[in-house]
Write a protein that holds these residues in place. Structure first.
Motif, PDB file in Angstrom:
ATOM      1  N   VAL A  51      67.682 -10.613 -53.962  1.00 43.98           N
ATOM      2  CA  VAL A  51      66.270 -10.735 -54.317  1.00 43.98           C
ATOM      3  C   VAL A  51      65.429  -9.753 -53.504  1.00 43.98           C
ATOM      4  O   VAL A  51      64.511  -9.088 -54.029  1.00 43.98           O
ATOM      5  N   TYR A  52      65.736  -9.634 -52.228  1.00 45.51           N
ATOM      6  CA  TYR A  52      64.995  -8.699 -51.376  1.00 45.51           C
ATOM      7  C   TYR A  52      65.196  -7.258 -51.839  1.00 45.51           C
ATOM      8  O   TYR A  52      64.235  -6.476 -51.923  1.00 45.51           O
ATOM      9  N   VAL A  53      66.443  -6.908 -52.153  1.00 41.70           N
ATOM     10  CA  VAL A  53      66.744  -5.563 -52.637  1.00 41.70           C
ATOM     11  C   VAL A  53      65.985  -5.295 -53.942  1.00 41.70           C
ATOM     12  O   VAL A  53      65.441  -4.206 -54.154  1.00 41.70           O
ATOM     13  N   ARG A  54      65.928  -6.279 -54.813  1.00 39.69           N
ATOM     14  CA  ARG A  54      65.173  -6.138 -56.064  1.00 39.69           C
ATOM     15  C   ARG A  54      63.691  -5.887 -55.792  1.00 39.69           C
ATOM     16  O   ARG A  54      63.062  -5.024 -56.417  1.00 39.69           O
ATOM     17  N   ASP A  55      63.129  -6.629 -54.842  1.00 41.46           N
ATOM     18  CA  ASP A  55      61.710  -6.477 -54.529  1.00 41.46           C
ATOM     19  C   ASP A  55      61.419  -5.089 -53.941  1.00 41.46           C
ATOM     20  O   ASP A  55      60.378  -4.482 -54.237  1.00 41.46           O
ATOM     21  N   VAL A  56      62.345  -4.591 -53.116  1.00 37.40           N
ATOM     22  CA  VAL A  56      62.163  -3.249 -52.551  1.00 37.40           C
ATOM     23  C   VAL A  56      62.212  -2.203 -53.662  1.00 37.40           C
ATOM     24  O   VAL A  56      61.392  -1.278 -53.712  1.00 37.40           O
ATOM     25  N   ARG A  57      63.137  -2.354 -54.556  1.00 39.31           N
ATOM     26  CA  ARG A  57      63.247  -1.421 -55.692  1.00 39.31           C
ATOM     27  C   ARG A  57      61.977  -1.450 -56.535  1.00 39.31           C
ATOM     28  O   ARG A  57      61.470  -0.409 -56.967  1.00 39.31           O
ATOM     29  N   GLN A  61      59.583   1.734 -57.524  1.00 37.45           N
ATOM     30  CA  GLN A  61      59.484   2.252 -58.892  1.00 37.45           C
ATOM     31  C   GLN A  61      58.264   1.755 -59.657  1.00 37.45           C
ATOM     32  O   GLN A  61      57.958   2.280 -60.723  1.00 37.45           O
ATOM     33  N   HIS A  62      57.590   0.763 -59.131  1.00 40.44           N
ATOM     34  CA  HIS A  62      56.376   0.262 -59.790  1.00 40.44           C
ATOM     35  C   HIS A  62      55.258   0.147 -58.753  1.00 40.44           C
ATOM     36  O   HIS A  62      54.765  -0.948 -58.471  1.00 40.44           O
ATOM     37  N   SER A  67      47.936   7.027 -54.327  1.00 42.63           N
ATOM     38  CA  SER A  67      48.213   8.226 -53.540  1.00 42.63           C
ATOM     39  C   SER A  67      49.601   8.765 -53.885  1.00 42.63           C
ATOM     40  O   SER A  67      50.452   8.064 -54.426  1.00 42.63           O
ATOM     41  N   ASP A  68      49.826  10.031 -53.551  1.00 42.09           N
ATOM     42  CA  ASP A  68      51.123  10.647 -53.807  1.00 42.09           C
ATOM     43  C   ASP A  68      52.178  10.090 -52.862  1.00 42.09           C
ATOM     44  O   ASP A  68      51.881   9.664 -51.746  1.00 42.09           O
ATOM     45  N   GLY A  69      53.429  10.148 -53.321  1.00 38.04           N
ATOM     46  CA  GLY A  69      54.541   9.721 -52.479  1.00 38.04           C
ATOM     47  C   GLY A  69      54.773   8.224 -52.517  1.00 38.04           C
ATOM     48  O   GLY A  69      53.990   7.461 -53.108  1.00 38.04           O
ATOM     49  N   ASN A  70      55.868   7.825 -51.881  1.00 33.65           N
ATOM     50  CA  ASN A  70      56.229   6.413 -51.835  1.00 33.65           C
ATOM     51  C   ASN A  70      55.490   5.701 -50.712  1.00 33.65           C
ATOM     52  O   ASN A  70      55.259   6.271 -49.641  1.00 33.65           O
ATOM     53  N   ALA A  71      55.154   4.448 -50.968  1.00 33.85           N
ATOM     54  CA  ALA A  71      54.508   3.647 -49.923  1.00 33.85           C
ATOM     55  C   ALA A  71      55.513   3.261 -48.841  1.00 33.85           C
ATOM     56  O   ALA A  71      55.137   2.998 -47.698  1.00 33.85           O
ATOM     57  N   ILE A  72      56.777   3.203 -49.222  1.00 33.52           N
ATOM     58  CA  ILE A  72      57.830   2.881 -48.261  1.00 33.52           C
ATOM     59  C   ILE A  72      58.951   3.905 -48.387  1.00 33.52           C
ATOM     60  O   ILE A  72      59.102   4.548 -49.428  1.00 33.52           O
ATOM     61  N   GLU A  73      59.708   4.068 -47.342  1.00 35.12           N
ATOM     62  CA  GLU A  73      60.862   4.960 -47.354  1.00 35.12           C
ATOM     63  C   GLU A  73      62.102   4.167 -46.948  1.00 35.12           C
ATOM     64  O   GLU A  73      62.038   3.328 -46.043  1.00 35.12           O
ATOM     65  N   ILE A  74      63.203   4.436 -47.623  1.00 36.74           N
ATOM     66  CA  ILE A  74      64.456   3.735 -47.340  1.00 36.74           C
ATOM     67  C   ILE A  74      65.157   4.402 -46.156  1.00 36.74           C
ATOM     68  O   ILE A  74      65.343   5.621 -46.138  1.00 36.74           O
TER      69      ILE A  74
END
Length: 239
Positions: A51-57, A61-62, A67-74
């Motif tokens: 569930v956590y992995v799904r929420d991170v994904r 992706q949504h 702003s440009d770029g990802n809000a989080i980085e893996i």
């Protein structure tokens, strides 16, 4: 892979395919975690992480930001953890990777003396000795419970070192009325099923004391592996 975030997205897609296949919905466009958890012990055990992995994904992706770029980085460490989860789903530990293989099992025959077996158990620190017939199939188990069962069933009797297994076999047989029972399993039985089996209480006074692995889980087949509750507990802390 170019970076951990891209690697995470690809690994997530593989996890979705694996989980949805276990849910019986391989072509579903949704991530069927709940349905798979109801059908598969490995998915159920890892449900919270899935569930956590799904929420991170979904956050990647949504995005809700403009702003440009990802809000989080893996991170590499998290990508490694997700990769390990995928590998665990694809190759879950089974009965064939737990316990003691046949060549290392201390076994007994009907003609063996009780004193010699007791000495071996003390030196080796093991608790259950499978009793085998000429076909190498398990016909009983020698342990402390069997001796106590014999003494209880035969008042005013003495257990001597020179006595043989055959002398107390009624208390060692697989169907003896003891405080533990024994199961036969196939080598592909999942570790999660083993954990549930050993934790289950079969009656107010009875638990599974050991499991014997044979080619297809039949009692009439030669012994391949011995599994005790301690083997499963030790293995389960590593997965």
């Amino acid at each position: 892979m170019s970076n951990p975030t891209e690697g995470f997205i690809r690994t997530f897609e593989d996890i979705v395919r694996e989980v949805n296949g276990r849910a019986g919905s391989p072509s579903s466009h949704s991530f069927e975690i709940e349905r798979a958890s109801e059908r598969d012990g490995t998915v159920k055990k890892n449900r919270a992480l899935l569930v956590y992995v799904r929420d991170v994904r979904n956050a990647l992706q949504h995005p809700k930001h403009r702003s440009d770029g990802n809000a989080i980085e893996i991170s590499r460490a998290f990508l490694d953890e997700v990769g390990a989860l995928l590998n665990h789903l694809r190759n879950p530990p089974t009965a064939n990777s737990v316990g003691v293989p046949r060549k290392e099992i201390n076994t007994a025959r009907l003609t063996d003396q009780l004193g010699d077996l007791a000495d071996e158990m003390k030196r080796g620190g093991f608790t259950h000795v499978p009793i085998l017939d000429e076909r190498d199939t398990v016909i009983g188990v020698f342990n402390e419970a069997a001796v106590f069962h014999f003494l209880w069933a035969e008042p005013e009797t003495i257990v001597g070192r020179q006595m043989k297994i055959s002398d107390i076999f009624d208390s060692c047989s697989l169907d003896a009325n003891r405080m533990e029972t024994f199961r036969f399993l196939g080598p592909r039985t999942p570790l999660d099923s083993l954990i549930e089996m050993f934790l289950a209480v079969e009656s107010p006074l009875t638990r599974v004391g050991a499991a014997f692995v044979t080619a297809s889980g039949k009692e009439t087949e030669p012994l391949q592996r011995l599994i005790t509750p301690w083997d499963v507990l030790a293995m389960s802390t590593d997965v």
